[in-house]
Design an enzyme around this catalytic site. Sequence first.
Site, PDB file in Angstrom:
ATOM      1  N   GLU A 199      24.321 -59.063  -9.967  1.00 35.86           N
ATOM      2  CA  GLU A 199      23.441 -58.454 -10.289  1.00 35.86           C
ATOM      3  C   GLU A 199      23.591 -56.718  -9.923  1.00 35.86           C
ATOM      4  O   GLU A 199      25.372 -56.242  -9.556  1.00 35.86           O
ATOM      5  CB  GLU A 199      23.010 -58.825  -8.805  1.00 35.86           C
ATOM      6  CG  GLU A 199      22.493 -59.782  -8.119  1.00 35.86           C
ATOM      7  CD  GLU A 199      22.111 -60.563  -7.087  1.00 35.86           C
ATOM      8  OE1 GLU A 199      22.015 -59.451  -6.069  1.00 35.86           O
ATOM      9  OE2 GLU A 199      22.080 -61.766  -6.854  1.00 35.86           O
ATOM     10  N   ASP A 229      26.511 -68.150 -10.712  1.00 33.95           N
ATOM     11  CA  ASP A 229      26.332 -66.828 -11.009  1.00 33.95           C
ATOM     12  C   ASP A 229      27.811 -66.492  -9.807  1.00 33.95           C
ATOM     13  O   ASP A 229      28.523 -66.691  -9.554  1.00 33.95           O
ATOM     14  CB  ASP A 229      25.697 -67.272  -8.699  1.00 33.95           C
ATOM     15  CG  ASP A 229      24.397 -65.757  -8.845  1.00 33.95           C
ATOM     16  OD1 ASP A 229      24.472 -64.999  -9.994  1.00 33.95           O
ATOM     17  OD2 ASP A 229      23.459 -65.644  -8.443  1.00 33.95           O
ATOM     18  N   LYS A 263      26.131 -65.025 -14.686  1.00 27.71           N
ATOM     19  CA  LYS A 263      25.266 -63.713 -13.979  1.00 27.71           C
ATOM     20  C   LYS A 263      25.348 -62.795 -12.859  1.00 27.71           C
ATOM     21  O   LYS A 263      26.489 -63.352 -12.272  1.00 27.71           O
ATOM     22  CB  LYS A 263      24.273 -64.328 -13.313  1.00 27.71           C
ATOM     23  CG  LYS A 263      22.741 -63.782 -12.972  1.00 27.71           C
ATOM     24  CD  LYS A 263      22.018 -64.365 -12.784  1.00 27.71           C
ATOM     25  CE  LYS A 263      21.261 -64.530 -11.642  1.00 27.71           C
ATOM     26  NZ  LYS A 263      21.977 -63.294 -10.223  1.00 27.71           N
ATOM     27  N   ASP A 286      23.918 -68.175  -6.541  1.00 21.79           N
ATOM     28  CA  ASP A 286      24.319 -68.027  -4.331  1.00 21.79           C
ATOM     29  C   ASP A 286      23.301 -68.229  -4.011  1.00 21.79           C
ATOM     30  O   ASP A 286      23.920 -68.533  -2.858  1.00 21.79           O
ATOM     31  CB  ASP A 286      25.136 -66.641  -4.857  1.00 21.79           C
ATOM     32  CG  ASP A 286      24.266 -65.918  -4.487  1.00 21.79           C
ATOM     33  OD1 ASP A 286      22.931 -65.583  -5.081  1.00 21.79           O
ATOM     34  OD2 ASP A 286      24.495 -64.063  -4.640  1.00 21.79           O
ATOM     35  N   GLU A 343      13.483 -60.288 -10.938  1.00 21.30           N
ATOM     36  CA  GLU A 343      13.347 -61.021  -9.211  1.00 21.30           C
ATOM     37  C   GLU A 343      12.028 -59.720  -8.078  1.00 21.30           C
ATOM     38  O   GLU A 343      12.408 -58.174  -8.182  1.00 21.30           O
ATOM     39  CB  GLU A 343      13.936 -61.014  -8.713  1.00 21.30           C
ATOM     40  CG  GLU A 343      13.759 -61.506  -7.157  1.00 21.30           C
ATOM     41  CD  GLU A 343      15.436 -62.760  -6.929  1.00 21.30           C
ATOM     42  OE1 GLU A 343      16.083 -62.411  -7.046  1.00 21.30           O
ATOM     43  OE2 GLU A 343      14.837 -63.325  -5.957  1.00 21.30           O
TER      44      GLU A 343
HETATM   45  O1  KIV Z   1      20.881 -67.478  -6.571  1.00 23.84           O
HETATM   46  C1  KIV Z   1      19.830 -67.255  -7.211  1.00 23.84           C
HETATM   47  O2  KIV Z   1      19.320 -68.558  -7.151  1.00 23.84           O
HETATM   48  C2  KIV Z   1      19.177 -66.470  -7.985  1.00 23.84           C
HETATM   49  C3  KIV Z   1      17.313 -66.388  -8.391  1.00 23.84           C
HETATM   50  C4  KIV Z   1      16.421 -65.944  -7.103  1.00 23.84           C
HETATM   51  C5  KIV Z   1      17.629 -65.916 -10.085  1.00 23.84           C
HETATM   52  O3  KIV Z   1      19.491 -65.290  -8.301  1.00 23.84           O
END
Ligand code: KIV
Length: 278
Positions: free
Chosen positions: A118, A86, A116, A47, A185
């Site tokens: 968070e 994401d 993915k 994202d 991160e």
């Molecule tokens: O959105 C993204 O690019 C990320 C990376 C920084 C791992 O989550």
Amino acid sequence: MAKKKMTVLDFKKYKEEGRKFAYVTAYDYTIASIVDESDVEVILVGDSLGMIMLGYKTTVGVTLDDMIHHIRPVVKGAPNTFVAGDMPFGSYQESPEQAIRSACRILAETNCDCVKLEGGVEMAPTIKRMVDVGIPVMGHIGMTPQSATSFGGFKVQGGTPESALKLIKDAKTLEEAGVFSIVLECVPSVVAKAVSEAVSVPILGIGAGPDVDCQVLVLQDLLDMYGDFKPKFVKHFAHIRAEMVKGLNLFHEETVTGAFPTPEYSFNKQVEIPPLDD
Ligand code: KIV
């Protein structure tokens, strides 16, 4: 020879074998096809596209439709590379049902390899429900950009004994919930090492030092294309922005001087053009 695409099972196998791998972002077909031609094993359609592609200040405004729009061409451009999609802010925090619905849309409408999301301990029940219904989930802890405002900005996490311990607990709880890998991160290297040693799934580090299983970078950062800012952990492996500006200026110069296009770049068939009727 085309590289062999990683599977979800390979992630753990690589860690067991101590084999490191590399992970970059991509948001469109052309860049995805370039990554596919390289040795890099994993692509994230992150994202972060909100900042890199859409010019937002943070990732928070990115929608599920934005993500699907960008993941689809990346999957098409990178048939030999594992692609993670994401989950954007607001598409999974409400309930496990909402998370399952959003993840199913991403997987079904783009054909990417996993989602993915968070969050640490607090997201574990949701992740467990997702994994139980067959959704491959990659975790993301440490500096989680969707919550950056609550941290007071994009700041290093895990800098105190308590917060370092919390990260280890987060990683262990996500592993128990069924994630096959975890992005970590912006944390001190010594903390990242401890997190990596505490779990059997690979730790995919971005700004997490050398003692993790995989290095992640935003492609536009590592190739020096994004001009707005450079985090401390970003190394420039090439200077593509400067090369692009150089190429554009040459095009401009040859356009205004008439040096371009020569016959080599023109269609040279002779055509008899009749006089125009009045
Ligand atoms: O959105 C993204 O690019 C990320 C990376 C920084 C791992 O989550």
